[in-house]
Write a protein that holds these residues in place. Structure first.
Motif, PDB file in Angstrom:
ATOM      1  N   CYS A 153      10.078  17.077 -75.416  1.00 26.28           N
ATOM      2  CA  CYS A 153      11.332  16.188 -75.523  1.00 26.28           C
ATOM      3  C   CYS A 153      12.058  16.256 -74.462  1.00 26.28           C
ATOM      4  N   GLU A 208      18.989  14.214 -76.019  1.00 25.76           N
ATOM      5  CA  GLU A 208      18.587  13.102 -76.979  1.00 25.76           C
ATOM      6  C   GLU A 208      19.751  12.224 -77.524  1.00 25.76           C
ATOM      7  N   TYR A 264       9.484  10.568 -80.921  1.00 24.07           N
ATOM      8  CA  TYR A 264      10.592  10.830 -80.201  1.00 24.07           C
ATOM      9  C   TYR A 264      10.883   9.842 -79.114  1.00 24.07           C
ATOM     10  N   TYR A 296      12.919  13.099 -71.868  1.00 29.14           N
ATOM     11  CA  TYR A 296      14.380  12.788 -71.733  1.00 29.14           C
ATOM     12  C   TYR A 296      14.510  12.292 -70.337  1.00 29.14           C
ATOM     13  N   GLN A 316      14.239   9.146 -85.399  1.00 28.72           N
ATOM     14  CA  GLN A 316      13.670  10.333 -84.575  1.00 28.72           C
ATOM     15  C   GLN A 316      13.452  11.416 -85.344  1.00 28.72           C
TER      16      GLN A 316
END
Length: 204
Positions: A91, A134, A51, A95, A200
């Protein structure tokens, strides 16, 4: 101290009892809490790194981001109330760390946070919180890949109170020409974001 010093990574010898983990929810001593965290982290490490790597152009930066994420995960981890989806939790933290990375290097992405929000609303589809995070991270990555001329045009157009007409006047071009350029840049960003998210999803 790096993560590999505190928590041995996959491929490192963890001793003969490396697969023996306590049950989540038990009253765990600190050493066993470490084992529970280590198990979950190693199970999701490749996905987390994939990621980060698809959103951060340079591998050294990606390594640093993952290192910072691992420390935050460890600090916030409660083995008696583990996250339902460890990877999604990681994740989301990644971010915000990626945002911090881009903010430190304004020359690559010279956009203020509120300007990014307006640009996100224009370009990105809406979704749940993680999906939107994302996409925003992918948008940052793709903005960094634009030419300086295209980034300058977006900066002017998405400044507070700006319009296509005021942008055209500022760059001394016709409204039609600016509109065409903005449409082209939006298309470039959309294609870049789509490719980034596809990589991803395909990362191990």
């Amino acid at each position: 101290m790096r993560l590999t010093d505190e928590f041995p990574l996959a491929g490192h010898d963890m001793g003969p009892d490396r697969t023996e983990f306590p049950r989540l929810g038990d009253d765990l001593p600190e050493r066993d809490k470490t084992r529970v965290f280590l198990r979950l982290f190693l199970e999701n490490q490749r996905r987390l790194y994939g990621y980060v790597l698809t959103l951060v152009p340079h591998r050294a930066d990606a390594d640093d981001v993952l290192q910072e994420v691992s420390f935050v995960l460890w600090e916030k981890f409660d083995p008696e109330r583990p996250p339902v989806d460890f990877a999604a939790w990681g994740c989301r933290i990644a971010y915000f760390k990626i945002l911090e990375l881009f903010k430190k290097n304004r020359r690559r992405v010279p956009f203020r946070q509120e300007m990014l929000e307006r640009l996100s609303e224009t370009i990105l589809d809406q979704g749940d919180a993680l999906q939107l995070d994302e996409r925003r991270a992918a948008l940052l990555n793709c903005l960094a890949r634009l030419s300086e001329k295209d980034r300058d045009l977006l900066t002017r157009r998405f400044a507070e109170g700006a319009t296509t007409e005021s942008t055209a006047a500022a760059v001394q071009r016709s409204v039609a020409a600016v509109y065409q350029s903005l449409s082209r840049v939006r298309h470039v960003l959309f294609e870049c974001i789509t490719r980034t998210l596809a990589r991803q999803e395909g990362s191990p």
